[in-house]
Write a protein that holds these residues in place. Sequence first.
Motif, mmCIF file in Angstrom:
data_model
loop_
_atom_site.group_PDB
_atom_site.id
_atom_site.type_symbol
_atom_site.label_atom_id
_atom_site.label_comp_id
_atom_site.label_asym_id
_atom_site.label_seq_id
_atom_site.Cartn_x
_atom_site.Cartn_y
_atom_site.Cartn_z
ATOM 1 N N LEU A 164 0.590 -16.618 -34.181
ATOM 2 C CA LEU A 164 0.464 -15.412 -33.364
ATOM 3 C C LEU A 164 0.410 -15.709 -31.865
ATOM 4 N N THR A 165 0.478 -16.979 -31.497
ATOM 5 C CA THR A 165 0.589 -17.325 -30.080
ATOM 6 C C THR A 165 2.006 -17.065 -29.558
ATOM 7 N N TYR A 166 2.966 -16.866 -30.481
ATOM 8 C CA TYR A 166 4.334 -16.538 -30.091
ATOM 9 C C TYR A 166 4.453 -15.020 -29.982
ATOM 10 N N PRO A 167 4.803 -14.485 -28.808
ATOM 11 C CA PRO A 167 4.783 -13.032 -28.583
ATOM 12 C C PRO A 167 5.597 -12.212 -29.586
ATOM 13 N N LEU A 168 6.804 -12.656 -29.932
ATOM 14 C CA LEU A 168 7.618 -11.849 -30.848
ATOM 15 C C LEU A 168 7.045 -11.850 -32.260
ATOM 16 N N ILE A 169 6.497 -12.977 -32.684
ATOM 17 C CA ILE A 169 5.859 -13.022 -33.997
ATOM 18 C C ILE A 169 4.671 -12.067 -34.019
ATOM 19 N N LYS A 170 3.863 -12.100 -32.973
ATOM 20 C CA LYS A 170 2.699 -11.211 -32.924
ATOM 21 C C LYS A 170 3.128 -9.747 -32.887
ATOM 22 N N GLN A 171 4.186 -9.451 -32.152
ATOM 23 C CA GLN A 171 4.663 -8.068 -32.080
ATOM 24 C C GLN A 171 5.095 -7.561 -33.445
ATOM 25 N N LYS A 172 5.848 -8.370 -34.182
ATOM 26 C CA LYS A 172 6.307 -7.970 -35.514
ATOM 27 C C LYS A 172 5.151 -7.918 -36.514
ATOM 28 N N PHE A 173 4.243 -8.877 -36.390
ATOM 29 C CA PHE A 173 3.066 -8.927 -37.257
ATOM 30 C C PHE A 173 2.224 -7.663 -37.073
ATOM 31 N N ASP A 174 1.893 -7.338 -35.827
ATOM 32 C CA ASP A 174 1.066 -6.148 -35.554
ATOM 33 C C ASP A 174 1.772 -4.867 -35.988
ATOM 34 N N LEU A 175 3.073 -4.812 -35.777
ATOM 35 C CA LEU A 175 3.828 -3.615 -36.157
ATOM 36 C C LEU A 175 3.693 -3.347 -37.657
ATOM 37 N N LEU A 176 3.881 -4.389 -38.479
ATOM 38 C CA LEU A 176 3.818 -4.201 -39.932
ATOM 39 C C LEU A 176 2.403 -3.901 -40.402
ATOM 40 N N VAL A 177 1.424 -4.615 -39.864
ATOM 41 C CA VAL A 177 0.035 -4.365 -40.261
ATOM 42 C C VAL A 177 -0.336 -2.906 -39.984
ATOM 43 N N ASN A 178 -0.011 -2.423 -38.801
ATOM 44 C CA ASN A 178 -0.323 -1.037 -38.439
ATOM 45 C C ASN A 178 0.493 -0.033 -39.250
ATOM 46 N N TYR A 179 1.726 -0.393 -39.560
ATOM 47 C CA TYR A 179 2.605 0.508 -40.307
ATOM 48 C C TYR A 179 2.058 0.771 -41.711
ATOM 49 N N TYR A 180 1.672 -0.283 -42.415
ATOM 50 C CA TYR A 180 1.185 -0.086 -43.782
ATOM 51 C C TYR A 180 -0.186 0.583 -43.803
ATOM 52 N N LYS A 181 -0.966 0.368 -42.761
ATOM 53 C CA LYS A 181 -2.265 1.033 -42.683
ATOM 54 C C LYS A 181 -2.091 2.511 -42.385
ATOM 55 N N THR A 182 -1.181 2.832 -41.464
ATOM 56 C CA THR A 182 -0.988 4.221 -41.043
ATOM 57 C C THR A 182 -0.243 5.043 -42.086
#
Length: 309
Positions: free
Chosen positions: A277-295
């Motif tokens: 998650l220190t890589y910006p694009l990985i973190k962006q995609k990671f956060d997007l999916l985590v929030n998507y399945y929660k929402t």
Amino acid sequence: MKHISFISFIFTIFLFSCSKKETEIGAPVSIKPDYVLPQGNAPDAANARIQQLYDKYGSYFLYNFTQKDYEWVQSTGSGNSKLDTAVLGDPIYTSDMLQFLDDVWLKFLPEDFKKGKGIPYRVFMADVIRQYRPNFPPEYTYLYFDYKIVGKAVVFPGMNSDLRTMTPAQKVAKKIIVTSAMWSYYIANNILDIPSEFYAISNYTSTAAPVTPLSLPANMIAYRTRGFLPSSYDPTFGNALEWYYSSYAWGTAKTNDANSFITNITQRTDAQMAPYLTYPLIKQKFDLLVNYYKTKYNIDVRAIANATY
């Protein structure tokens, strides 16, 4: 005159049709359930829990089934699927198996999801799933499977005494297997989806691919910088396995990328994910999916990944 005669003729037929005695409709045919519950001599508490699961979610949790049932489940699989055999577990372990499946799978799903398509119609609970392999040495005569999923059915082995001696680490390893199986099932059957925004973050063109091999640090950094994660992890050696090998891999890059992120968000703990998650694009995609399945689905994928026992 002819017109009047024709009308009289039609009217006569109509009166005759109305006066004809109608055929009586017989008693309605009752539709029998696919399985009769309780199935057998599992503990009373286990049978009651299986009945509750069916009443609440419309899904059968089965510990007593025939090879014909099992072969029917596998009928849409490969041509060799009927070589597989599901060996029934001892009913004494039914309560343990039901609790195990709840601990590693069902408790993480919201009620509306489970009442929808979150639980397959039939969940078979077995001791082992094995496939006979002729002409192999005795110790390799059988090939064993961690699970089988086809259509609206899933088969989980492990209903045996191991459930009562499983260490916390072994239970986490089993949770990862069950999670992988069920999320593959959900994605393949469009029960869960991948948001289109996910694919807009990384560049999937072959011309932008890093130079192989990824064993070279500079190439690996370029690969991670573009937002790509390992596809899986070797449980024996603990090393990451990558989906990218050479330029031909970019034909299915989007699918491989999505699958790798599903693996990581549902199976890897916060501590395990931290270096990536220190890589910006990985973190962006990671956060997007985590929030998507929660929402959208009210599923906390990080609770699944971080769960310990």
